[in-house]
Design a protein around this motif. Structure first.
Motif, PDB file in Angstrom:
ATOM      1  N   ARG A   1       0.828  -1.217   0.000  1.00 40.73           N
ATOM      2  CA  ARG A   1       0.000   0.000   0.000  1.00 40.73           C
ATOM      3  C   ARG A   1       0.852   1.252   0.000  1.00 40.73           C
ATOM      4  NH1 ARG A   1      -3.363  -3.112   3.574  1.00 40.73           N
ATOM      5  NH2 ARG A   1      -2.304  -2.227   5.383  1.00 40.73           N
ATOM      6  N   ARG A   2       1.937   1.216   0.779  1.00 40.90           N
ATOM      7  CA  ARG A   2       2.818   2.381   0.815  1.00 40.90           C
ATOM      8  C   ARG A   2       3.454   2.621  -0.563  1.00 40.90           C
ATOM      9  NH1 ARG A   2       5.980   0.777   4.472  1.00 40.90           N
ATOM     10  NH2 ARG A   2       4.843   1.684   6.218  1.00 40.90           N
ATOM     11  N   SER A   3       3.868   1.529  -1.201  1.00 41.16           N
ATOM     12  CA  SER A   3       4.487   1.672  -2.521  1.00 41.16           C
ATOM     13  C   SER A   3       3.483   2.206  -3.537  1.00 41.16           C
ATOM     14  CB  SER A   3       5.038   0.316  -2.975  1.00 41.16           C
ATOM     15  OG  SER A   3       6.035  -0.148  -2.086  1.00 41.16           O
ATOM     16  N   ALA A   4       2.245   1.672  -3.478  1.00 38.72           N
ATOM     17  CA  ALA A   4       1.218   2.150  -4.398  1.00 38.72           C
ATOM     18  C   ALA A   4       0.904   3.626  -4.162  1.00 38.72           C
ATOM     19  CB  ALA A   4      -0.042   1.318  -4.253  1.00 38.72           C
ATOM     20  N   SER A   5       0.816   4.009  -2.863  1.00 36.28           N
ATOM     21  CA  SER A   5       0.547   5.411  -2.543  1.00 36.28           C
ATOM     22  C   SER A   5       1.674   6.308  -3.032  1.00 36.28           C
ATOM     23  CB  SER A   5       0.357   5.566  -1.030  1.00 36.28           C
ATOM     24  OG  SER A   5       0.181   6.924  -0.675  1.00 36.28           O
ATOM     25  N   GLN A   6       2.910   5.907  -2.833  1.00 35.90           N
ATOM     26  CA  GLN A   6       4.047   6.699  -3.285  1.00 35.90           C
ATOM     27  C   GLN A   6       4.077   6.812  -4.804  1.00 35.90           C
ATOM     28  OE1 GLN A   6       7.281   4.625  -1.451  1.00 35.90           O
ATOM     29  NE2 GLN A   6       7.038   5.662   0.520  1.00 35.90           N
ATOM     30  N   ALA A   7       3.723   5.692  -5.496  1.00 40.21           N
ATOM     31  CA  ALA A   7       3.708   5.744  -6.962  1.00 40.21           C
ATOM     32  C   ALA A   7       2.635   6.709  -7.463  1.00 40.21           C
ATOM     33  CB  ALA A   7       3.473   4.348  -7.520  1.00 40.21           C
ATOM     34  N   LEU A   8       1.426   6.669  -6.854  1.00 38.40           N
ATOM     35  CA  LEU A   8       0.365   7.592  -7.243  1.00 38.40           C
ATOM     36  C   LEU A   8       0.755   9.040  -6.957  1.00 38.40           C
ATOM     37  CD1 LEU A   8      -2.731   5.599  -5.959  1.00 38.40           C
ATOM     38  CD2 LEU A   8      -2.143   6.036  -8.346  1.00 38.40           C
ATOM     39  N   ALA A   9       1.383   9.267  -5.791  1.00 42.85           N
ATOM     40  CA  ALA A   9       1.805  10.619  -5.441  1.00 42.85           C
ATOM     41  C   ALA A   9       2.868  11.131  -6.406  1.00 42.85           C
ATOM     42  CB  ALA A   9       2.329  10.643  -4.002  1.00 42.85           C
ATOM     43  N   ALA A  10       3.790  10.268  -6.760  1.00 43.38           N
ATOM     44  CA  ALA A  10       4.827  10.671  -7.708  1.00 43.38           C
ATOM     45  C   ALA A  10       4.224  11.042  -9.062  1.00 43.38           C
ATOM     46  CB  ALA A  10       5.842   9.543  -7.868  1.00 43.38           C
ATOM     47  N   ARG A  11       3.236  10.258  -9.501  1.00 45.03           N
ATOM     48  CA  ARG A  11       2.588  10.563 -10.766  1.00 45.03           C
ATOM     49  C   ARG A  11       1.815  11.864 -10.681  1.00 45.03           C
ATOM     50  NH1 ARG A  11       2.934  10.715 -16.020  1.00 45.03           N
ATOM     51  NH2 ARG A  11       0.902  10.507 -17.087  1.00 45.03           N
ATOM     52  N   ALA A  12       1.156  12.123  -9.530  1.00 45.83           N
ATOM     53  CA  ALA A  12       0.418  13.372  -9.356  1.00 45.83           C
ATOM     54  C   ALA A  12       1.354  14.573  -9.405  1.00 45.83           C
ATOM     55  CB  ALA A  12      -0.357  13.340  -8.039  1.00 45.83           C
ATOM     56  N   LEU A  13       2.504  14.470  -8.765  1.00 44.79           N
ATOM     57  CA  LEU A  13       3.485  15.562  -8.804  1.00 44.79           C
ATOM     58  C   LEU A  13       4.012  15.768 -10.221  1.00 44.79           C
ATOM     59  CD1 LEU A  13       5.491  14.771  -5.535  1.00 44.79           C
ATOM     60  CD2 LEU A  13       3.884  16.664  -5.902  1.00 44.79           C
ATOM     61  N   GLU A  14       4.115  14.682 -10.973  1.00 44.22           N
ATOM     62  CA  GLU A  14       4.679  14.762 -12.319  1.00 44.22           C
ATOM     63  C   GLU A  14       3.760  15.508 -13.278  1.00 44.22           C
ATOM     64  OE1 GLU A  14       6.124  11.721 -15.900  1.00 44.22           O
ATOM     65  OE2 GLU A  14       5.596  10.965 -13.902  1.00 44.22           O
ATOM     66  N   ILE A  15       2.440  15.296 -13.140  1.00 43.93           N
ATOM     67  CA  ILE A  15       1.515  15.894 -14.105  1.00 43.93           C
ATOM     68  C   ILE A  15       0.774  17.094 -13.533  1.00 43.93           C
ATOM     69  CG2 ILE A  15       1.184  13.656 -15.197  1.00 43.93           C
ATOM     70  CD1 ILE A  15      -1.534  13.487 -13.834  1.00 43.93           C
ATOM     71  N   ALA A  16       1.160  17.562 -12.346  1.00 48.32           N
ATOM     72  CA  ALA A  16       0.440  18.683 -11.727  1.00 48.32           C
ATOM     73  C   ALA A  16       0.501  19.934 -12.591  1.00 48.32           C
ATOM     74  CB  ALA A  16       1.004  18.966 -10.340  1.00 48.32           C
ATOM     75  N   GLY A  17       1.600  20.177 -13.276  1.00 50.24           N
ATOM     76  CA  GLY A  17       1.727  21.378 -14.099  1.00 50.24           C
ATOM     77  C   GLY A  17       0.941  21.316 -15.384  1.00 50.24           C
ATOM     78  N   THR A  18       0.738  20.136 -15.941  1.00 53.17           N
ATOM     79  CA  THR A  18       0.056  20.008 -17.225  1.00 53.17           C
ATOM     80  C   THR A  18      -1.410  19.590 -17.089  1.00 53.17           C
ATOM     81  OG1 THR A  18       0.817  17.715 -17.379  1.00 53.17           O
ATOM     82  CG2 THR A  18       2.211  19.411 -18.372  1.00 53.17           C
ATOM     83  N   ASP A  19      -1.749  18.800 -16.056  1.00 51.62           N
ATOM     84  CA  ASP A  19      -3.124  18.327 -15.888  1.00 51.62           C
ATOM     85  C   ASP A  19      -3.497  18.404 -14.405  1.00 51.62           C
ATOM     86  OD1 ASP A  19      -5.590  17.193 -16.086  1.00 51.62           O
ATOM     87  OD2 ASP A  19      -4.932  15.319 -17.021  1.00 51.62           O
ATOM     88  N   PRO A  20      -3.847  19.586 -13.923  1.00 49.47           N
ATOM     89  CA  PRO A  20      -4.125  19.741 -12.483  1.00 49.47           C
ATOM     90  C   PRO A  20      -5.275  18.869 -11.992  1.00 49.47           C
ATOM     91  CG  PRO A  20      -3.856  21.883 -13.565  1.00 49.47           C
ATOM     92  CD  PRO A  20      -3.932  20.867 -14.650  1.00 49.47           C
TER      93      PRO A  20
END
Length: 380
Positions: free
Chosen positions: A225-244
């Motif tokens: 669960r921690r790994s999945a949460s970190q992966a989702l968070a990393a993806r959210a940070l990655e696309i925050a500038g282009t797809d808020p």
């Protein structure tokens, strides 16, 4: 001659079937090592003969290959034709010093003067045995066990009788055979206790291993669960500038899966990326209006506008926002659904904040006109 059997039991099927079965079982088990099924092989027609069309021939072959003859003496056996034929065959073909007698009923009496049985007092032996023994043969008394429902070597008296008959079959004295039986019994007991201890240890080990595996499973799930949460968070940070909007959704998913530092960072970044969403205050704070586009004025600037136009609106706004406030998500139909709102001030002041100074001046003018009209009316 090859002897396939250690003993042959001859008895009356009508009267002594149960006793013959118990005797055979006792002879097989006495002094038997725990690693072997049996030490000696005792013949009994009910358990040892297979179905065939020559019963008499099969019996004779078994008698030829037996080392000892055990006769369960009783009046019924003495009158049996089959028992009498078996004894006659043994007399004609086998040595009489290996003829053992176990009395199950009737009487057996030996006459020392004639060196033969007292046939006037003997009722358990057939007449074919008259004059066949030069010395008194060995016999044991089984009459007290004839009515027993279950015979076992745990019965001391029955065990002693079985040991008396089994000693010549084993080629040992009765005392030596009894000692061997006790030794084998102790060995079997130790092995049983050792097996129970080993099984208990195996059970405890299995339980400990099961508990440990369950704990490891729980830890593995937490890590997943921690790994999945970190992966989702990393993806959210990655696309925050282009797809808020998508970044906000991923940040929410990450927080729901497992709250972590990365998920909190992604949530903050998503809020910052959606900061331009319009926020509107309505009566009661229960509804949030739809956004009017990403290019609208930020919330703080909108709240500062009525303060610049009319300072008296600020206390009202503060009083309206302080008692009851909550974070609410804008419906999906909005341009930026991640926008959040705080429950606002009363309707009149919210309208003043929305429409600005023009509406305020108009309301004041209407009020002054009404006041002047009332004053004229009183003068008249």
């Amino acid at each position: 001659m090859d002897h396939g059997r250690d003993a042959f039991i001859s008895y009356s099927h009508k009267r002594d079937s149960a006793l013959a079965e118990g005797l055979q079982r006792g002879l097989h088990r006495l002094a038997r090592p725990w690693t072997r099924r049996q030490v000696i092989n005792v013949f009994r027609d009910t358990t040892s003969l297979s179905a065939n069309n020559d019963l008499g021939g099969s019996i004779k072959r078994e008698l030829e290959h037996s080392r000892y003859f055990i006769y369960l003496a009783s009046p019924e056996a003495a009158q049996s034709r089959w028992v009498r034929e078996e004894i006659e065959f043994w007399i004609d073909n086998r040595p009489m010093d290996r003829f053992l007698i176990a009395v199950s009923g009737g009487t057996v009496a030996w006459d020392t003067n004639t060196r033969d049985f007292d046939w006037d007092a003997t009722t358990a032996l057939p007449a074919v045995l008259r004059g066949k023994f030069g010395t008194e043969p060995l016999w044991v008394d089984l009459t007290r066990f004839r009515e027993s429902e279950k015979l076992s070597l745990r019965q001391a008296e029955f065990r002693d009788v079985v040991a008396t008959l089994a000693a010549p079959l084993h080629g040992r004295t009765k005392d030596a055979l009894d000692s061997e039986d006790l030794r084998q019994h102790r060995i079997a007991t130790r092995m049983l206790r050792g097996s129970v201890a080993a099984l208990s240890l195996l059970l405890v080990t299995s339980l400990v291993a099961g508990v440990f595996a369950w704990q490891q499973r729980g830890e593995a799930l937490v890590r997943a669960r921690r790994s999945a949460s970190q992966a989702l968070a990393a993806r959210a940070l990655e696309i925050a500038g282009t797809d808020p909007r998508r970044a906000a959704q991923l940040a929410l998913y990450a927080e729901a899966v497992q709250p972590t530092g990365e998920s909190a960072q992604a949530m903050a970044r998503a809020v910052a990326a959606n900061e331009g969403v319009a926020r509107h205050f309505e009566a009661g704070g229960d509804q949030v209006s739809e956004s009017r586009g990403a290019g609208m004025i930020p919330l703080q600037q909108r709240l500062d506008q009525p303060r610049r136009q009319h300072p008296r609106l600020l206390p009202g706004l503060q009083r309206g926002a302080s008692p009851r406030h909550s974070i609410r998500q804008v419906p999906a139909a909005a341009s930026h659904p991640w926008a959040t709102e705080r429950r606002g001030p009363p309707v009149q002041r919210r309208r003043q904040a929305a429409h600005g100074g023009d509406h305020l001046q108009r309301d004041r003018a209407v009020g002054r006109a009404r006041h002047q009209a009332d004053a004229d009316h009183r003068r008249q």
